[in-house]
Design a protein around this motif. Structure first.
Motif, short mmCIF file in Angstrom:
data_model
loop_
_atom_site.label_atom_id
_atom_site.label_comp_id
_atom_site.label_asym_id
_atom_site.label_seq_id
_atom_site.Cartn_x
_atom_site.Cartn_y
_atom_site.Cartn_z
N ILE A 74 12.00 -4.05 4.14
CA ILE A 74 13.33 -3.78 4.68
C ILE A 74 13.14 -2.90 5.91
CG2 ILE A 74 15.55 -2.64 4.24
CD1 ILE A 74 15.24 -3.45 1.32
N ALA A 75 13.55 -3.43 7.04
CA ALA A 75 13.28 -2.74 8.31
C ALA A 75 14.03 -1.42 8.39
CB ALA A 75 13.69 -3.65 9.46
N ALA A 80 0.86 -1.20 0.00
CA ALA A 80 0.00 0.00 0.00
C ALA A 80 0.88 1.23 0.00
CB ALA A 80 -0.91 -0.01 1.22
N ALA A 81 0.51 2.22 -0.79
CA ALA A 81 1.27 3.47 -0.85
C ALA A 81 0.29 4.63 -0.89
CB ALA A 81 2.15 3.49 -2.09
N ALA A 130 11.06 2.62 -2.42
CA ALA A 130 12.08 1.94 -3.23
C ALA A 130 11.73 0.47 -3.31
CB ALA A 130 13.45 2.12 -2.61
N LEU A 131 11.76 -0.05 -4.52
CA LEU A 131 11.47 -1.47 -4.76
C LEU A 131 12.81 -2.11 -5.13
CD1 LEU A 131 8.98 -3.31 -4.93
CD2 LEU A 131 8.72 -2.61 -7.30
N LEU A 132 13.37 -2.85 -4.21
CA LEU A 132 14.71 -3.39 -4.41
C LEU A 132 14.64 -4.90 -4.65
CD1 LEU A 132 16.42 -1.52 -1.42
CD2 LEU A 132 16.06 -0.69 -3.76
N GLY A 133 15.77 -5.45 -5.02
CA GLY A 133 15.83 -6.90 -5.21
C GLY A 133 16.80 -7.26 -6.30
N ARG A 169 10.37 4.59 2.48
CA ARG A 169 10.63 3.23 2.93
C ARG A 169 11.07 2.39 1.75
NH1 ARG A 169 5.31 0.23 2.51
NH2 ARG A 169 3.86 1.82 1.79
N ALA A 170 11.61 1.23 2.08
CA ALA A 170 12.09 0.34 1.02
C ALA A 170 11.49 -1.05 1.23
CB ALA A 170 13.60 0.27 1.03
#
Lengths: 231, 226
Positions: free
Chosen positions: A216-217, A28-29, A36-39, A204-205
């Motif tokens: 990601i905390a 949810a945004a 950030a969408l990492l991976g 947030r990420a």
């Protein structure tokens, strides 16, 4: 015109044949939030962006844009989404100004010439406005593509590796642009491997790993350190 | 009105790109002219063409070169994924289809401007004896062929073997159009011109056009959604 202030993905899965690219992803945004969408490569980041962009439909699950969904809202909803993809969505045979003018008309924007001039100025391409995009460097194309994606002032901004090919000056300009988008109340989803550049710009990420979403905390350490701990 | 504006926007963009690169026009034209010349060597003996060869060869040249143009028209959109940008925009998707179709039709019309007189010359065929019927046959035949071809080329834009698949899918579906074009043209070229027969084939082509364009407009949006 349709508008929305939230993006909600609920249990979104996507299969390509027997391969599962996304597995029950929920996210949810809210307006003014940059995520950030990492991976790692092949984790499903681009697939998730394509689903949020309404380009592909989820195999299961639901994507909602405020009170709307892609199927019923159609073109009006697509007009509020901006996507910068791996491929830059520019016609190499057209000039920078012609590309922007074409897409401004496609989006039925008013004041086309003014918007084109402003976008070229932001991209630092005013002096190259009538040159064909085929002759541009990767960085110049990337800057132009970003302006093309933001030309219609979208509410939802989806950026897939936006820092690719940018020099230091252009990277700083893009960081300023991202901060501006947040202030303007855009929902920004950005994928990148350039964690140092994006650190401090995001609210947030989250990380995708084998199609599954992991948060990601927050906490001590840089974004890269926290990302490594989450891997 | 919006629909027409969008169609013009897409067509104008395609024509502008083609005017800069001239890639499709030159390759398509070269292919069509080569095709006619090769057939002329085979079917013209001592200055006399065989039977209804001119009509068949004219439509073969149009169909083959049309396939080439259709493939390239969408290959361009694939290279920079601009088709995705268009699919993401708020424009009506049927308008996008019609815009692409109009671009292909204008290119094919330009090719026909050269190929039709060339066939007339090489095969001593009086193609301009009945100009209204001839233009009607060419127009409706080209629209029918390109209507199906534009839909299939768009569908196959992401397929790995699209260059092979396009003719494999396109020719069986458009055989009625090609046959109607050939028989209608042949009726105008025979020793005793059969105008009623040419009109009958022309009516058939109009029917095919209505069916194919309607089906394409109806199916374009769902087939383009991945």
């Amino acid at each position: 015109m349709i508008d929305f202030s939230t993006l909600t993905l609920t249990d979104v899965s996507r299969n390509f044949g027997r391969r599962r690219a996304l597995a029950r992803v929920s996210l949810a945004a809210a307006a003014g939030e940059t995520i950030a969408l990492l991976g790692p490569n092949g984790a499903g980041k681009s697939t998730l962006l394509s689903i949020a962009a309404t380009l592909i439909a989820p195999s299961s699950g639901e994507v909602r844009y405020g009170d709307h969904d892609a199927r019923t809202a159609g073109g009006a909803l697509r007009g509020r989404i901006g996507l910068l993809g791996h491929d830059l969505y520019l016609y190499p045979e057209l000039s920078a100004a012609e590309n922007l003018r074409f897409f401004a008309k496609v989006y039925r924007l008013d004041g086309v010439e003014r918007r084109v001039d402003e976008a070229l100025d932001r991209a630092g391409l005013t002096t190259r406005r009538d040159d064909q995009v085929a002759g541009f460097s990767r960085g110049m194309r990337q800057r132009l593509a970003l302006e093309r994606a933001l030309l219609h002032a979208p509410r939802l901004v989806l950026l897939d590796e936006p820092f690719t090919g940018l020099d230091d000056a252009a990277t700083h300009a893009l960081r300023r642009r991202l901060a501006g988008l947040r202030e303007a109340g855009c929902i920004v989803l950005v994928t990148t491997h350039d964690l140092e550049t994006i650190d401090g710009l995001i609210d947030r990420a989250v990380m995708l790993q084998q199609g599954k979403l992991v948060t990601i905390a927050d906490g001590a350490g840089s974004l890269r350190e926290r990302y490594r701990r989450s891997l | 009105m919006r629909f027409v504006e969008t169609v013009w926007l897409v067509t104008r963009k395609d024509l502008l790109i083609e005017a800069r690169s001239k890639e499709i026009l030159y390759t398509t034209l070269f292919f069509a002219v080569s095709c006619v010349l090769v057939f002329a060597f085979g079917f013209v003996r001592e200055g006399r063409p065989l039977g209804d060869a001119a009509a068949g060869i004219l439509w073969i040249a149009i169909a083959f070169s049309g396939t080439l143009a259709l493939g390239r028209a969408f290959e361009r959109e694939r290279q920079s994924e601009t088709l995705r940008a268009l699919m993401m925009s708020p424009i009506d998707r049927p308008a996008l289809y019609v815009g692409k179709l109009c671009g292909v039709l204008i290119l094919l019309a330009a090719v026909e401007l050269i190929v039709v007189p060339l066939v007339g010359l090489m095969f001593q065929a009086p193609l301009f004896a009945h100009p209204v019927l001839m233009i009607g046959l060419l127009l409706t035949g080209t629209v029918g062929f390109a209507a199906v071809g534009t839909l299939f080329a768009a569908m196959l834009v992401r397929a790995r073997s699209r260059d092979v698949l396009l003719p494999v899918l396109l020719y069986p579906i458009t055989i009625p159009v090609i046959i109607a074009g050939v028989r209608g043209t042949a009726a105008l070229l025979q020793a005793e011109v059969d105008e009623p027969m040419a009109r009958a084939w022309l009516s058939m082509l109009v029917f095919f056009d209505v069916v194919f364009v309607t089906l394409a407009l109806w199916t374009f949006e769902p087939v383009m959604t991945e």
